[in-house]
Design an enzyme around this catalytic site. Structure first.
Site, mmCIF file in Angstrom:
data_model
loop_
_atom_site.group_PDB
_atom_site.id
_atom_site.type_symbol
_atom_site.label_atom_id
_atom_site.label_comp_id
_atom_site.label_asym_id
_atom_site.label_seq_id
_atom_site.Cartn_x
_atom_site.Cartn_y
_atom_site.Cartn_z
ATOM 1 N N HIS A 1 -13.478 -0.490 0.083
ATOM 2 C CA HIS A 1 -13.250 0.949 -0.040
ATOM 3 C C HIS A 1 -11.983 1.302 -0.810
ATOM 4 O O HIS A 1 -11.709 2.472 -1.057
ATOM 5 C CB HIS A 1 -13.291 1.635 1.331
ATOM 6 C CG HIS A 1 -12.109 1.423 2.217
ATOM 7 N ND1 HIS A 1 -11.112 2.347 2.364
ATOM 8 C CD2 HIS A 1 -11.785 0.395 3.042
ATOM 9 C CE1 HIS A 1 -10.230 1.909 3.249
ATOM 10 N NE2 HIS A 1 -10.613 0.724 3.670
ATOM 11 N N ASN B 1 0.810 -1.218 0.000
ATOM 12 C CA ASN B 1 0.000 0.000 0.000
ATOM 13 C C ASN B 1 0.840 1.264 0.000
ATOM 14 O O ASN B 1 0.434 2.290 -0.535
ATOM 15 C CB ASN B 1 -0.956 -0.007 1.207
ATOM 16 C CG ASN B 1 -0.297 -0.442 2.479
ATOM 17 O OD1 ASN B 1 0.244 -1.556 2.571
ATOM 18 N ND2 ASN B 1 -0.306 0.411 3.476
ATOM 19 N N SER C 1 -10.857 -5.504 0.319
ATOM 20 C CA SER C 1 -11.654 -4.481 0.987
ATOM 21 C C SER C 1 -12.352 -3.619 -0.056
ATOM 22 O O SER C 1 -11.737 -3.226 -1.051
ATOM 23 C CB SER C 1 -10.719 -3.615 1.843
ATOM 24 O OG SER C 1 -11.456 -2.617 2.491
ATOM 25 N N CYS D 1 1.482 8.514 12.295
ATOM 26 C CA CYS D 1 1.605 9.384 13.450
ATOM 27 C C CYS D 1 1.173 8.582 14.672
ATOM 28 O O CYS D 1 -0.002 8.270 14.834
ATOM 29 C CB CYS D 1 0.709 10.593 13.252
ATOM 30 S SG CYS D 1 1.235 11.966 14.223
HETATM 31 C C1 LIG Z 1 -2.819 -3.835 2.096
HETATM 32 C C2 LIG Z 1 -3.931 -3.545 3.043
HETATM 33 N N1 LIG Z 1 -4.406 -4.516 3.835
HETATM 34 C C3 LIG Z 1 -5.407 -4.295 4.689
HETATM 35 C C4 LIG Z 1 -5.996 -3.058 4.800
HETATM 36 C C5 LIG Z 1 -7.105 -2.861 5.788
HETATM 37 O O1 LIG Z 1 -8.339 -2.786 5.116
HETATM 38 P P1 LIG Z 1 -9.666 -2.282 5.841
HETATM 39 O O2 LIG Z 1 -9.577 -0.799 5.897
HETATM 40 O O3 LIG Z 1 -10.778 -2.767 4.965
HETATM 41 O O4 LIG Z 1 -9.737 -2.933 7.168
HETATM 42 C C6 LIG Z 1 -5.527 -2.016 3.994
HETATM 43 C C7 LIG Z 1 -6.106 -0.654 4.085
HETATM 44 O O5 LIG Z 1 -5.712 0.160 4.866
HETATM 45 C C8 LIG Z 1 -4.468 -2.257 3.092
HETATM 46 O O6 LIG Z 1 -3.971 -1.303 2.297
#
Ligand SMILES: Cc1ncc(COP(=O)(O)O)c(C=O)c1O
Length: 382
Positions: free
Chosen positions: A200, A150, A198, A324
């Site tokens: 969103h 991410n 996920s 943070c």
């Molecule tokens: C790679 C990764 N895994 C897991 C998550 C967590 O997802 P969620 O916000 O649906 O709990 C995120 C998002 O922050 C992510 O980028």
């Protein structure tokens, strides 16, 4: 008009998704567990969404377990599902650049006596397949890896990595949260046993996601309290959210080719402009193995959080990898794992494009950024 370049944090809900959810909120209020017509209508909508998610991934609908997001999916994997799969084995293989929703459950398992091997990533953020092969032993119950990072957008060679684990008889999970809508995720081709996602991050709503478990798997629910999701997740389903995830998955399946090209073009235009206009910058992550929408840049001798704030004041939303924590800016563990110093990590910003970003916005960022970087450097030197 603000310019939103933080699509890896979350994406705006797509119009088509909002329409589908609004129709569900207004007209599809039944409980999917009820036997009357209202219940049956809600059940049918949930199952239609399950098919759409399965269609995006190339798996069977019954393999999709709806959750409240990728965090819950990863926590379901790394306790109840793992226990069902592990038998007597107590060793896990992962990496040192995972998302906290995997890393924290791994640390909790270590406290219970599990052994965890965290494979190092290279300076480019890539895993070495040979190191994975060497780490797997008779005690290994599961390999769990972040498919696309991410923060940096580095995409692991998942087909190869999963194949290596499979050949050794070990199950593999990938957190594909950042992949959907940005690269092809085909479970018919990549030999994964489980995958997290996920809504969103692909134009759907927050608070809904899925854990995909291949084949027949029965395990204790993380959330106990009812027969929902074939007893693997208790609680009345988030029907509008699930419908939204289904609509987002259908859009992603339809648009992938076009969006990939468009995001990559905008991202490359941004990087070419930065490299041409701003001295002492470098790109983080293997250039040939990046998500189409992600650009992580180190602006040497810049305090990233100050640059982020200056951009925000000018109407541009980006992100630092740094989190943070308790009022202190901690360097990104992902960039540290790639051998960057704490100062280099703090000097890095993530730009992630997505639906709604256009050339004029990229040009505006490029018009403002050189001056903001120069001022941030002067402030740092003063
Ligand atoms: C790679 C990764 N895994 C897991 C998550 C967590 O997802 P969620 O916000 O649906 O709990 C995120 C998002 O922050 C992510 O980028």
């Amino acid at each position: 008009m603000r310019i939103y370049l933080d699509h890896n944090a979350t994406t705006p809900v797509r119009e088509e998704v909002a329409d589908a959810m609004q129709a569900a909120l207004r007209g599809c209020f039944g409980n999917p567990s009820s036997v009357h017509a209202e219940g049956a209508e809600a059940r049918a909508a949930v199952e239609r969404a399950r098919e759409r998610v399965a269609g995006l991934l190339g798996c069977e609908a019954r393999e999709v377990l709806f959750t409240a997001g990728a965090t819950e999916a990863n926590n379901t994997l790394l306790a109840p599902l793992l226990r069902a799969w592990a038998g007597e084995r107590r060793h896990l293989v992962s990496s040192n650049a995972e998302h906290p929703s995997v890393e924290e459950p791994l640390a909790a398992l270590e406290r219970e006596g599990w052994r965890v091997t965290r494979l190092p990533v290279s300076q480019d953020g890539l895993l070495d397949p040979e190191q994975l092969a060497a780490a797997i032993g008779p005690e290994t119950a599961l390999v769990t890896l972040l498919w696309a990072n991410n923060e940096t957008g580095v995409v692991q060679p998942m087909q190869r990595l999963a194949g290596l684990a499979r050949e050794r008889g070990v199950r593999v999970h990938a957190d594909a949260t950042q992949c959907l809508g940005k690269l092809p995720v085909d479970l018919a081709a990549v030999p994964l046993d489980a995958l997290s996602l996920s809504a969103h991050k692909l134009g759907g709503p927050k608070g809904v996601g899925a854990l995909v478990v291949r084949g027949e798997a029965s395990f204790e629910a993380l959330l106990r309290g009812g027969p929902q999701e074939r007893r693997r997740r208790g609680g009345t389903e988030n029907v509008p959210g699930i419908i939204g995830l289904g609509a987002a998955a259908a859009l992603a399946a339809r648009e992938l080719g076009e969006k990939r090209r468009e995001y990559a073009r905008l991202r490359d235009r941004l990087w070419d402009g930065i490299a041409a206009k701003i001295p002492r910058v470098r790109r983080n992550g293997a250039p040939g193995s990046l998500l189409c929408n992600t650009l992580n840049v180190e602006f040497e001798a810049v305090a990233g959080e100050l640059l982020l704030q200056a951009l925000d004041l000018d109407g541009i939303a980006v992100s630092t990898g740094a989190a943070c924590a308790s009022g202190r800016v901690e360097p990104s563990h992902v960039l540290l794992s790639m051998g960057r110093s704490a100062a280099q990590s703090r000097a890095s910003l993530r730009f992630s494009v997505g639906h709604g970003v256009d050339d004029a916005q990229i040009e505006r960022v490029l018009a403002l950024l050189p001056d903001l970087v120069a001022r941030a450097r002067e402030a740092g030197a003063a």
